[in-house]
Design a protein around this motif. Structure first.
Motif, PDB file in Angstrom:
ATOM      1  N   TYR A 259      16.516 103.485  41.988  1.00 12.89           N
ATOM      2  CA  TYR A 259      16.481 104.021  43.364  1.00 12.89           C
ATOM      3  C   TYR A 259      17.220 105.241  43.553  1.00 12.89           C
ATOM      4  CZ  TYR A 259      13.775  99.749  44.294  1.00 12.89           C
ATOM      5  OH  TYR A 259      12.829  98.706  44.397  1.00 12.89           O
ATOM      6  N   PRO A 260      17.212 106.231  42.779  1.00 17.31           N
ATOM      7  CA  PRO A 260      18.129 107.146  42.700  1.00 17.31           C
ATOM      8  C   PRO A 260      18.430 108.033  43.899  1.00 17.31           C
ATOM      9  CG  PRO A 260      15.982 108.001  41.721  1.00 17.31           C
ATOM     10  CD  PRO A 260      15.757 106.557  42.016  1.00 17.31           C
ATOM     11  N   ASP A 261      17.511 107.867  45.001  1.00 17.03           N
ATOM     12  CA  ASP A 261      17.729 108.405  46.218  1.00 17.03           C
ATOM     13  C   ASP A 261      18.425 107.844  47.300  1.00 17.03           C
ATOM     14  OD1 ASP A 261      16.295 110.650  45.442  1.00 17.03           O
ATOM     15  OD2 ASP A 261      14.250 109.821  46.150  1.00 17.03           O
ATOM     16  N   TRP A 262      18.879 106.584  46.794  1.00 22.09           N
ATOM     17  CA  TRP A 262      19.584 105.788  47.795  1.00 22.09           C
ATOM     18  C   TRP A 262      21.090 106.276  47.718  1.00 22.09           C
ATOM     19  CZ3 TRP A 262      17.697 100.009  48.146  1.00 22.09           C
ATOM     20  CH2 TRP A 262      16.534 100.091  48.347  1.00 22.09           C
ATOM     21  N   PRO A 263      21.613 106.104  48.814  1.00 22.84           N
ATOM     22  CA  PRO A 263      23.322 106.439  48.629  1.00 22.84           C
ATOM     23  C   PRO A 263      24.000 105.234  47.923  1.00 22.84           C
ATOM     24  CG  PRO A 263      22.725 105.695  51.037  1.00 22.84           C
ATOM     25  CD  PRO A 263      21.481 106.019  50.066  1.00 22.84           C
ATOM     26  N   ALA A 264      25.037 105.081  47.477  1.00 25.69           N
ATOM     27  CA  ALA A 264      25.922 104.024  46.576  1.00 25.69           C
ATOM     28  C   ALA A 264      26.177 102.971  47.712  1.00 25.69           C
ATOM     29  CB  ALA A 264      27.313 104.717  46.084  1.00 25.69           C
ATOM     30  N   ARG A 265      26.472 103.256  48.827  1.00 26.46           N
ATOM     31  CA  ARG A 265      26.499 101.979  49.915  1.00 26.46           C
ATOM     32  C   ARG A 265      25.554 101.234  50.238  1.00 26.46           C
ATOM     33  NH1 ARG A 265      26.359 106.957  52.809  1.00 26.46           N
ATOM     34  NH2 ARG A 265      24.925 107.290  54.551  1.00 26.46           N
ATOM     35  N   ALA A 266      24.389 101.534  49.839  1.00 25.97           N
ATOM     36  CA  ALA A 266      23.069 100.948  49.865  1.00 25.97           C
ATOM     37  C   ALA A 266      23.135  99.625  48.827  1.00 25.97           C
ATOM     38  CB  ALA A 266      21.660 101.580  49.702  1.00 25.97           C
ATOM     39  N   PHE A 267      24.022  99.675  48.045  1.00 29.33           N
ATOM     40  CA  PHE A 267      24.127  98.703  46.785  1.00 29.33           C
ATOM     41  C   PHE A 267      25.220  97.842  46.842  1.00 29.33           C
ATOM     42  CE2 PHE A 267      21.882 102.281  45.274  1.00 29.33           C
ATOM     43  CZ  PHE A 267      20.567 101.588  44.705  1.00 29.33           C
ATOM     44  N   VAL A 268      24.990  96.613  46.671  1.00 22.53           N
ATOM     45  CA  VAL A 268      26.148  95.550  46.908  1.00 22.53           C
ATOM     46  C   VAL A 268      25.990  94.642  45.957  1.00 22.53           C
ATOM     47  CG1 VAL A 268      26.954  93.587  48.308  1.00 22.53           C
ATOM     48  CG2 VAL A 268      26.078  95.618  49.324  1.00 22.53           C
ATOM     49  N   GLN A 269      27.228  94.333  45.192  1.00 30.35           N
ATOM     50  CA  GLN A 269      27.310  93.612  43.900  1.00 30.35           C
ATOM     51  C   GLN A 269      27.550  92.075  44.435  1.00 30.35           C
ATOM     52  OE1 GLN A 269      30.064  94.295  40.818  1.00 30.35           O
ATOM     53  NE2 GLN A 269      29.417  96.649  40.724  1.00 30.35           N
ATOM     54  N   VAL A 270      26.658  91.113  44.167  1.00 26.95           N
ATOM     55  CA  VAL A 270      26.631  89.826  45.022  1.00 26.95           C
ATOM     56  C   VAL A 270      26.972  88.763  44.009  1.00 26.95           C
ATOM     57  CG1 VAL A 270      25.067  90.701  46.631  1.00 26.95           C
ATOM     58  CG2 VAL A 270      24.227  89.479  44.507  1.00 26.95           C
ATOM     59  N   ALA A 271      27.289  88.990  42.806  1.00 24.27           N
ATOM     60  CA  ALA A 271      27.669  88.042  41.874  1.00 24.27           C
ATOM     61  C   ALA A 271      26.644  86.959  41.829  1.00 24.27           C
ATOM     62  CB  ALA A 271      29.216  87.637  42.176  1.00 24.27           C
ATOM     63  N   ASP A 272      27.063  85.365  41.724  1.00 21.39           N
ATOM     64  CA  ASP A 272      26.150  84.633  41.826  1.00 21.39           C
ATOM     65  C   ASP A 272      25.674  83.938  43.031  1.00 21.39           C
ATOM     66  OD1 ASP A 272      26.080  84.162  38.926  1.00 21.39           O
ATOM     67  OD2 ASP A 272      28.311  83.900  39.156  1.00 21.39           O
ATOM     68  N   PHE A 273      26.217  84.451  44.290  1.00 21.05           N
ATOM     69  CA  PHE A 273      25.930  84.162  45.686  1.00 21.05           C
ATOM     70  C   PHE A 273      24.357  84.374  46.041  1.00 21.05           C
ATOM     71  CE2 PHE A 273      30.563  84.763  44.995  1.00 21.05           C
ATOM     72  CZ  PHE A 273      31.039  83.639  45.500  1.00 21.05           C
ATOM     73  N   ALA A 274      23.519  83.950  45.334  1.00 21.56           N
ATOM     74  CA  ALA A 274      22.161  84.232  45.701  1.00 21.56           C
ATOM     75  C   ALA A 274      21.693  83.773  47.021  1.00 21.56           C
ATOM     76  CB  ALA A 274      21.264  83.702  44.824  1.00 21.56           C
ATOM     77  N   ALA A 275      22.088  82.470  47.606  1.00 23.45           N
ATOM     78  CA  ALA A 275      21.446  82.289  48.928  1.00 23.45           C
ATOM     79  C   ALA A 275      22.160  82.948  49.847  1.00 23.45           C
ATOM     80  CB  ALA A 275      21.527  80.727  48.807  1.00 23.45           C
ATOM     81  N   PHE A 276      23.714  82.929  49.705  1.00 22.02           N
ATOM     82  CA  PHE A 276      24.290  83.621  50.719  1.00 22.02           C
ATOM     83  C   PHE A 276      24.085  84.998  51.123  1.00 22.02           C
ATOM     84  CE2 PHE A 276      27.939  86.250  52.087  1.00 22.02           C
ATOM     85  CZ  PHE A 276      28.339  85.452  53.188  1.00 22.02           C
TER      86      PHE A 276
END
Length: 393
Positions: A259-276
């Protein structure tokens, strides 16, 4: 049998800043060069146990790095002092571990906010806060601090106010004092911030002063979940086209390329917290939710695990083998005996088109599980170790 040693707790940047401010104020009013100070956690912290925090240094005058700050203009002789606390992350060190957290205390003759300082509390004595070098400044909406203000979160602000009130109760203020200004600074703050999510969240020029509990508990799930929630809030407040969730740095880089057109702030590393993370994202107004991961995490999500950590989620290889059989993969039970998802993937890819159908089926099941957590549609991308995309759904 010997008992495993317990992990050592540390203290937050909020507690460090509060302790430095109290030490600076005591030195200014009493000439007391404290080796340590005792401060309480933020008022709403779950555990209200006093924190004993070492003080590295106290001296008269403003800290060297804040002398040119707008809020420090025209400081009168004898009206300022500063102190330094070394942040201690305990056995869960982060980017701010061992950083110098400085506070300069300045007595004011007026009740107007000096320079770019913000009013923390109006009475009984007006308390002001300013961010010096190394303290981040908020530039995007969605954070708990207004745009333009220093990145000192609400809990540390409340902690600072409470500690200063206590310190002022028994203090004798010089005549003519109408307010108190605290200027926080972190000499290496800009460099440290480059190793945090601050640039992505629109926090520029330094670190954030954080900490809802006052202490740092090793491997704190709450801290990571708070970071996820904050990332979602910024993406939503800045009208990002979607939210890209990933389980780590590598999968995030690959998702960003997708998704190259999305700004960096649109991405979040969520680790293993799938449900949360999916539940939190699902409640947002973001129009598109995307999940990126490698095959092993995808299988765990497909099997409905709320957490994809190895401790919490065991791969059901029998279920994967049954899926492979349904997709036409001829196997002699080797899939059932695989110990790792990487080995299973190797066998599936070696099976050609039928094996690829299994990976595509995993993607569909993962997307369905993600949608159940989020309460709405989620697009899932599964990546290979070489960076290619194995499947999406």
């Amino acid at each position: 049998m010997s008992r495993a040693p317990s992990l050592r707790e540390g203290f937050t940047t909020g507690s460090a800043a509060t302790a430095a401010a109290v030490a600076a104020l005591r030195f200014l009013l009493r000439g007391e060069r404290a080796a340590e100070v005792v401060v309480m956690p933020p008022p709403r912290a779950e555990i209200q146990t006093p924190l004993r925090i070492p003080v590295a240094a106290c001296a008269s005058g403003p800290a060297p790095d804040v002398r040119d700050c707008p809020a420090c203009a025209a400081i009168l002789p004898g009206s300022a002092a500063h102190a330094c606390v070394i942040k201690d992350g305990g056995d869960d060190p982060d980017a701010t571990h061992k950083a110098e957290i400085r506070a300069t205390a300045i007595l004011l003759s007026g009740t107007e906010a000096p320079g770019d300082a913000v009013l923390l509390e109006a009475s009984p004595l007006p308390l002001f806060l300013a961010g010096g070098p190394g303290i981040g400044r908020v530039t995007l909406p969605g954070l708990p601090v207004p745009v333009g203000q220093p990145a000192v979160n609400p809990a540390p602000r409340a902690q600072l106010c409470a500690a200063l009130r206590d310190a002022l109760v028994s203090a004798s203020l010089p005549s003519g004092v109408a307010g108190l200004l605290i200027v926080l600074s972190v000499p290496e703050g800009r460099a440290i911030a480059a190793h945090t999510f601050n640039p992505r969240l629109g926090i520029v020029d330094g670190i954030s002063i954080l900490g809802t509990q006052g202490t740092v508990r090793p491997f704190s799930h709450a801290a990571w979940q708070a970071s996820i929630a904050q990332g979602v809030a910024v993406a939503e407040a800045t009208a990002c086209p979607g939210l890209g969730m990933s389980t780590g740095r590598r999968s995030e880089r690959l998702l960003m390329a997708r998704y190259p057109d999305w700004p960096a702030r649109a991405f979040v590393q969520v680790a293993d917290f799938a449900a949360f993370s999916l539940q939190h994202a699902g409640r947002s107004s973001l129009p598109l939710l995307v999940w990126g991961c490698f095959f092993g995490k995808a299988v765990k999500l497909a099997q409905g695990h709320a957490s994809t950590h190895a401790r919490d989620a065991v791969l059901d290889m029998a279920r994967l083998a049954d899926l492979a059989t349904a997709c036409g993969v001829a196997h002699d039970g080797t899939l059932r005996s695989c110990v790792t998802a990487a080995h299973a993937l190797e066998l599936l890819l070696a099976a050609g088109a039928p094996g690829r159908r299994v990976v595509a089926a995993v993607a569909r099941e993962a997307a369905a599980a993600a949608a159940r957590f989020a309460g709405r549609s989620v697009r899932v991308h599964i990546f290979a170790d070489d960076g290619s995309e194995l499947a999406s759904a």
